[in-house]
Design a protein around this motif. Structure first.
Motif, PDB file in Angstrom:
ATOM      1  N   ARG B  33       0.991  -1.335   0.062  1.00 19.18           N
ATOM      2  CA  ARG B  33      -0.120  -0.153   0.110  1.00 19.18           C
ATOM      3  C   ARG B  33       0.894   1.188   0.052  1.00 19.18           C
ATOM      4  NH1 ARG B  33      -5.173  -0.391   3.701  1.00 19.18           N
ATOM      5  NH2 ARG B  33      -5.796  -1.525   2.078  1.00 19.18           N
ATOM      6  N   TRP B  98      -9.745 -13.624  -6.318  1.00 11.43           N
ATOM      7  CA  TRP B  98     -10.099 -14.666  -5.192  1.00 11.43           C
ATOM      8  C   TRP B  98     -11.500 -14.448  -4.711  1.00 11.43           C
ATOM      9  CZ3 TRP B  98      -6.306 -18.115  -3.662  1.00 11.43           C
ATOM     10  CH2 TRP B  98      -4.931 -17.452  -3.630  1.00 11.43           C
ATOM     11  N   ALA B 114     -21.850  -4.262   0.669  1.00 10.60           N
ATOM     12  CA  ALA B 114     -21.722  -2.935   0.068  1.00 10.60           C
ATOM     13  C   ALA B 114     -20.292  -2.413   0.150  1.00 10.60           C
ATOM     14  CB  ALA B 114     -22.564  -2.052   0.934  1.00 10.60           C
ATOM     15  N   TYR B 115     -19.528  -2.827   1.002  1.00 10.66           N
ATOM     16  CA  TYR B 115     -17.902  -2.458   0.880  1.00 10.66           C
ATOM     17  C   TYR B 115     -17.377  -2.474  -0.326  1.00 10.66           C
ATOM     18  CZ  TYR B 115     -13.315  -1.503   2.686  1.00 10.66           C
ATOM     19  OH  TYR B 115     -12.085  -0.887   3.171  1.00 10.66           O
ATOM     20  N   PRO B 116     -17.129  -0.981  -0.703  1.00  9.91           N
ATOM     21  CA  PRO B 116     -16.494  -0.763  -2.175  1.00  9.91           C
ATOM     22  C   PRO B 116     -15.113  -1.455  -2.264  1.00  9.91           C
ATOM     23  CG  PRO B 116     -16.537   0.930  -1.031  1.00  9.91           C
ATOM     24  CD  PRO B 116     -17.190   0.087  -0.349  1.00  9.91           C
ATOM     25  N   GLY B 117     -14.441  -1.600  -1.359  1.00 10.27           N
ATOM     26  CA  GLY B 117     -13.036  -1.726  -1.144  1.00 10.27           C
ATOM     27  C   GLY B 117     -12.387  -3.052  -1.572  1.00 10.27           C
ATOM     28  N   PHE B 118     -13.154  -4.288  -1.594  1.00 11.02           N
ATOM     29  CA  PHE B 118     -12.859  -5.595  -1.986  1.00 11.02           C
ATOM     30  C   PHE B 118     -12.582  -5.674  -3.377  1.00 11.02           C
ATOM     31  CE2 PHE B 118     -15.460  -6.812   1.937  1.00 11.02           C
ATOM     32  CZ  PHE B 118     -14.264  -6.977   2.757  1.00 11.02           C
ATOM     33  N   GLU B 121      -9.436  -4.852  -5.511  1.00  8.08           N
ATOM     34  CA  GLU B 121      -8.286  -5.493  -5.151  1.00  8.08           C
ATOM     35  C   GLU B 121      -8.337  -7.133  -5.351  1.00  8.08           C
ATOM     36  OE1 GLU B 121      -5.569  -4.040  -4.005  1.00  8.08           O
ATOM     37  OE2 GLU B 121      -6.616  -2.062  -3.562  1.00  8.08           O
ATOM     38  N   PHE B 123     -10.714  -9.259  -4.649  1.00  3.20           N
ATOM     39  CA  PHE B 123     -11.764 -10.006  -3.719  1.00  3.20           C
ATOM     40  C   PHE B 123     -12.977  -9.888  -4.291  1.00  3.20           C
ATOM     41  CE2 PHE B 123      -7.731  -8.972  -1.502  1.00  3.20           C
ATOM     42  CZ  PHE B 123      -7.491 -10.258  -1.173  1.00  3.20           C
TER      43      PHE B 123
END
Lengths: 221, 221
Positions: B33, B98, B114-118, B121, B123
């Motif tokens: 990161r 994954w 709803a989390y937009p971060g996966f 990346e 996932f």
């Protein structure tokens, strides 16, 4: 069982110990949690083997971790569950209330305010901050939202110890700067960036992606 | 700059290395990161001192961490940002998709869906499970909710690698058991308990209370 717990350090010495590696300190809350679970089941004593099984560590690691903080338990008898739990809670500073202030009252921030897990553990959300004028002045979950410019005076006014950062990544550094400037020494960071802070300030990230990314290493093997 | 990066191991050797302590593996996503942030700013090279400042570690720790995976960078010249980033991503297995399956579609589970971060990346949430008959069969965030009894067949059917646990604490162990039985080797656990799993299964917890509890140790001092 009254004598099954011993320590060769005074309470003060335990409290002032800062030689333990940070990674060991980070594991202590897991010990506390496992001990609480054992206590609920009625277990009086626990061995380093049992703790190791629960924590996915070797018994030797368990004994070494605990040795940084004193001598708990007796050879061959294990640890007294209640006493070890109480000592570790004292070492971690969990027997008191800690006030937290949240910065960022968007969807994530609102979920954090609503999270029921903080207060039973002594973490009280006492203030919230946002830069959006349409949010400032409103009340979210019973907490008044103040402008970010008021962080410093609010930290002093309400005795805030911990800053919780739930702003978008590009704003995280400046928010952390403001928290540090106001005297905050512990930041719980939900933003997906690693903020730069002085060495004496602790930052812990809550980031499911980082957790996933370290597991794929083992999946791949 | 083309030669400023060297390694004394073949790619295969790097990939199969499993001697690094788990705590070092857990730090690698943070390196990735920070390197991505440096890359965005246009930095071509970075020193272990600079990485140390960003990650709140000593330069010696940085060099030691990286030494487990190969020889990156040249004495006195630092690391090539893009190359180190690419190598670490490859080591962590981040250059692929994954599939993840979520168990528990309550308030927390819905926030996770709803989390937009996966997805950016790699996932992908491909399945969700719940025991509540009023939720099973519905679609949440575009994902059909299946009964928990169908975990095993769904894991095989959809090629799920990662289980995400968002059930209440008392249900977490049995859900983890079901995931392990279905062949899952990596579990992201949002329940505030430490589940017991076989040694070859990795569990990472996402738990803000644990993070807070390890910081109070330092606040208290």
């Amino acid at each position: 069982m009254a004598n099954s717990y011993t320590t060769d350090r005074s309470d003060d010495e335990i409290r002032s110990n800062t030689d333990a590696p940070e990674v060991v300190v980070h594991r202590l809350p897991l010990y506390v949690r496992v001990l609480a679970q054992l206590d609920v089941t009625g277990a009086e004593m626990v061995s380093s083997e049992q703790l190791g099984t629960q924590l996915q560590m070797t018994p030797a690691q368990i004994r070494k971790d605990l040795s940084y903080f004193g001598r708990f338990g007796k050879q061959g008898r294990g640890y007294n569950v209640k006493r070890l739990s109480q000592e570790l809670r004292s070492i971690l500073g969990l027997n008191r209330q800690w006030n937290a202030g949240l910065v960022g009252v968007g969807r994530l921030g609102r979920a954090i305010i609503a999270y029921p897990g903080f207060r039973p553990e002594g973490f009280h959300m006492v203030a919230a901050f946002d830069e959006d004028p349409s949010v400032v002045g409103s009340s979210v979950g019973g907490i008044d939202v103040r402008p970010i410019a008021q962080i410093k005076e609010t930290v002093a006014e309400l005795g805030i110890h911990i800053g919780i950062v739930a702003v978008p990544a590009p704003n995280a550094q400046s928010v952390c700067d403001a928290l540090v400037e106001s005297g905050i020494k512990a930041i719980l960071n939900y933003a997906p960036v690693a903020p730069q802070v002085p060495l004496e300030v602790k930052v812990r990230g809550v980031d499911p992606v980082l957790a996933l990314q370290s597991m794929t290493y083992f999946l791949k093997s």
